[in-house]
Design a protein around this motif. Sequence first.
Motif, PDB file in Angstrom:
ATOM      1  N   GLU A  35       0.859  -1.187   0.000  1.00 11.04           N
ATOM      2  CA  GLU A  35       0.000   0.000   0.000  1.00 11.04           C
ATOM      3  C   GLU A  35       0.887   1.227   0.000  1.00 11.04           C
ATOM      4  O   GLU A  35       1.846   1.318   0.771  1.00 11.04           O
ATOM      5  CB  GLU A  35      -0.885  -0.005   1.246  1.00 11.04           C
ATOM      6  N   GLY A  36       0.622   2.161  -0.918  1.00 10.79           N
ATOM      7  CA  GLY A  36       1.423   3.373  -0.992  1.00 10.79           C
ATOM      8  C   GLY A  36       2.458   3.343  -2.099  1.00 10.79           C
ATOM      9  O   GLY A  36       3.347   4.183  -2.152  1.00 10.79           O
ATOM     10  N   ASP A  37       2.349   2.360  -3.002  1.00 14.54           N
ATOM     11  CA  ASP A  37       3.264   2.285  -4.137  1.00 14.54           C
ATOM     12  C   ASP A  37       2.456   1.947  -5.379  1.00 14.54           C
ATOM     13  O   ASP A  37       1.223   2.003  -5.376  1.00 14.54           O
ATOM     14  CB  ASP A  37       4.364   1.246  -3.860  1.00 14.54           C
ATOM     15  N   CYS A  38       3.137   1.534  -6.419  1.00 10.17           N
ATOM     16  CA  CYS A  38       2.509   1.192  -7.693  1.00 10.17           C
ATOM     17  C   CYS A  38       1.428   0.129  -7.511  1.00 10.17           C
ATOM     18  O   CYS A  38       1.600  -0.832  -6.750  1.00 10.17           O
ATOM     19  CB  CYS A  38       3.585   0.700  -8.650  1.00 10.17           C
ATOM     20  N   SER A  39       0.334   0.284  -8.240  1.00  8.83           N
ATOM     21  CA  SER A  39      -0.773  -0.655  -8.141  1.00  8.83           C
ATOM     22  C   SER A  39      -0.417  -2.041  -8.677  1.00  8.83           C
ATOM     23  O   SER A  39      -1.115  -3.017  -8.414  1.00  8.83           O
ATOM     24  CB  SER A  39      -1.993  -0.104  -8.902  1.00  8.83           C
ATOM     25  N   ASN A  40       0.676  -2.141  -9.434  1.00  9.53           N
ATOM     26  CA  ASN A  40       1.109  -3.432  -9.982  1.00  9.53           C
ATOM     27  C   ASN A  40       1.996  -4.225  -9.024  1.00  9.53           C
ATOM     28  O   ASN A  40       2.339  -5.376  -9.320  1.00  9.53           O
ATOM     29  CB  ASN A  40       1.881  -3.225 -11.295  1.00  9.53           C
ATOM     30  N   THR A  41       2.362  -3.614  -7.897  1.00 10.90           N
ATOM     31  CA  THR A  41       3.310  -4.265  -6.993  1.00 10.90           C
ATOM     32  C   THR A  41       2.763  -5.568  -6.426  1.00 10.90           C
ATOM     33  O   THR A  41       3.497  -6.551  -6.273  1.00 10.90           O
ATOM     34  CB  THR A  41       3.711  -3.307  -5.852  1.00 10.90           C
ATOM     35  N   LYS A  42       1.485  -5.602  -6.103  1.00 14.29           N
ATOM     36  CA  LYS A  42       0.908  -6.819  -5.519  1.00 14.29           C
ATOM     37  C   LYS A  42       1.038  -7.999  -6.467  1.00 14.29           C
ATOM     38  O   LYS A  42       1.375  -9.116  -6.055  1.00 14.29           O
ATOM     39  CB  LYS A  42      -0.561  -6.590  -5.147  1.00 14.29           C
ATOM     40  N   ALA A  43       0.753  -7.777  -7.747  1.00 18.98           N
ATOM     41  CA  ALA A  43       0.892  -8.852  -8.731  1.00 18.98           C
ATOM     42  C   ALA A  43       2.352  -9.267  -8.876  1.00 18.98           C
ATOM     43  O   ALA A  43       2.669 -10.459  -9.003  1.00 18.98           O
ATOM     44  CB  ALA A  43       0.326  -8.409 -10.077  1.00 18.98           C
ATOM     45  N   LEU A  44       3.250  -8.279  -8.837  1.00 22.63           N
ATOM     46  CA  LEU A  44       4.686  -8.570  -8.909  1.00 22.63           C
ATOM     47  C   LEU A  44       5.106  -9.468  -7.747  1.00 22.63           C
ATOM     48  O   LEU A  44       5.850 -10.439  -7.930  1.00 22.63           O
ATOM     49  CB  LEU A  44       5.486  -7.267  -8.889  1.00 22.63           C
ATOM     50  N   PHE A  95       2.289   3.462 -18.765  1.00 20.08           N
ATOM     51  CA  PHE A  95       1.448   2.434 -18.142  1.00 20.08           C
ATOM     52  C   PHE A  95       1.388   2.569 -16.612  1.00 20.08           C
ATOM     53  O   PHE A  95       1.058   1.614 -15.924  1.00 20.08           O
ATOM     54  CB  PHE A  95       1.921   1.021 -18.520  1.00 20.08           C
ATOM     55  N   CYS A  96       1.685   3.757 -16.101  1.00 20.88           N
ATOM     56  CA  CYS A  96       1.635   3.993 -14.655  1.00 20.88           C
ATOM     57  C   CYS A  96       0.399   4.827 -14.312  1.00 20.88           C
ATOM     58  O   CYS A  96       0.073   5.789 -15.017  1.00 20.88           O
ATOM     59  CB  CYS A  96       2.890   4.723 -14.187  1.00 20.88           C
ATOM     60  N   TYR A  97      -0.253   4.475 -13.218  1.00 25.40           N
ATOM     61  CA  TYR A  97      -1.449   5.205 -12.804  1.00 25.40           C
ATOM     62  C   TYR A  97      -1.142   6.662 -12.470  1.00 25.40           C
ATOM     63  O   TYR A  97      -2.020   7.531 -12.503  1.00 25.40           O
ATOM     64  CB  TYR A  97      -2.106   4.519 -11.595  1.00 25.40           C
ATOM     65  N   ARG A  98       0.111   6.946 -12.142  1.00 22.14           N
ATOM     66  CA  ARG A  98       0.480   8.323 -11.766  1.00 22.14           C
ATOM     67  C   ARG A  98       0.373   9.294 -12.940  1.00 22.14           C
ATOM     68  O   ARG A  98       0.408  10.508 -12.749  1.00 22.14           O
ATOM     69  CB  ARG A  98       1.886   8.347 -11.173  1.00 22.14           C
ATOM     70  N   GLN A  99       0.252   8.781 -14.151  1.00 25.16           N
ATOM     71  CA  GLN A  99       0.044   9.666 -15.304  1.00 25.16           C
ATOM     72  C   GLN A  99      -1.222  10.506 -15.126  1.00 25.16           C
ATOM     73  O   GLN A  99      -1.273  11.660 -15.537  1.00 25.16           O
ATOM     74  CB  GLN A  99      -0.076   8.829 -16.589  1.00 25.16           C
ATOM     75  N   ILE A 100      -2.227   9.904 -14.507  1.00 24.97           N
ATOM     76  CA  ILE A 100      -3.509  10.599 -14.317  1.00 24.97           C
ATOM     77  C   ILE A 100      -3.352  11.782 -13.363  1.00 24.97           C
ATOM     78  O   ILE A 100      -4.086  12.772 -13.463  1.00 24.97           O
ATOM     79  CB  ILE A 100      -4.576   9.612 -13.810  1.00 24.97           C
TER      80      ILE A 100
END
Length: 333
Positions: free
Chosen positions: A75-84, A281-286
């Motif tokens: 929690e608090g990082d890239c949304s893809n980290t959990k899958a990684l 492809f990063c959510y932070r673009q938004i």
Amino acid sequence: MKKIGITTTVPIEILIAAGYEVKDLNNIFITDDNYDKYIDYAERDGFPKSSCAFKKGVYGAALKEGFKEIIGVTEGDCSNTKALEEVLRMKGIKVYPFAYPQSHDLKDLKKSLDNFMNIFNVSFEQVEKVRRRLIDIRKLIKKLDKLTYIENKATSVENHIYQVSASDFDGDYEIFQKNLIDKIREIENRKPIKKKLRLGYIGTPPMTLDLYDYVEKFDARFVYNEIQREFSFPRAIDCQNIYEQYHNYTYPYDINFRLKEIKKQISERKIDAIIHYTQAFCYRQIEHIVIKDCINIPVLNIEGDKLNVLDARTKLRIEAFLDMIIDLKEMKR
């Protein structure tokens, strides 16, 4: 000494207190002369081409460099980290969880940090001893930062490198401190750098490190690296304990909390314009939608993907943007 990898900045004080050599997998990936081998490795293992190059690089670095233990920020990082993390566990790597609570409540963060200490069987007192030791190094990084934006002697890329390296202190904080002291002495003997434009860099640390040298061709330089500076915890000296230090850290929390510090630094450093870097492809673009609406100086958004150098289109956009800012600045005079 045991080796452990991190996927982003985490409470390194706890890991050092537990006897670990900490290595930031992002730094291993991005500083390798053949960095793309890590991306290729991840894609051969099934990572889609439409996924973040940093995540693929971290995965490749973890496996190819033989890491057996990893810290995964849930929690608090890239949304893809959990899958990684799930894939790394499947590969036999032990993944320890850590979370920056999105509530940004000090009580919630204290629970998270206490749980992290319990996982590694270290006490608050042991962690605080390490924290106080690392503050000595953080003060030096802060001094180098002042040599960048006040005395104008340190280069933008030096500022970037030493701040971003504070995520793991290159695996050995004693050697890192010695090298930093030597670098500061060298910088102090230089003449000031004179450029018309003072730029701020915000967003994820870049894949494209040539950005720093490129902007200097147009009478400009970066005097602020937002996230890199946060990795060095410049306000740690004013914090009473590790709980306050990581509560004060802007990166894992919402964009409005980040913007408060960004605006403060724009004013203090007399910044003319901002370049906002986002990774494909990063959510932070938004988040750029919010940033450009809330910052009252010109902002240019550039995007990186797999390349570690700027492409021709991005170079043209930067050149046009800087030319425009210089013209505006001269008109105001």
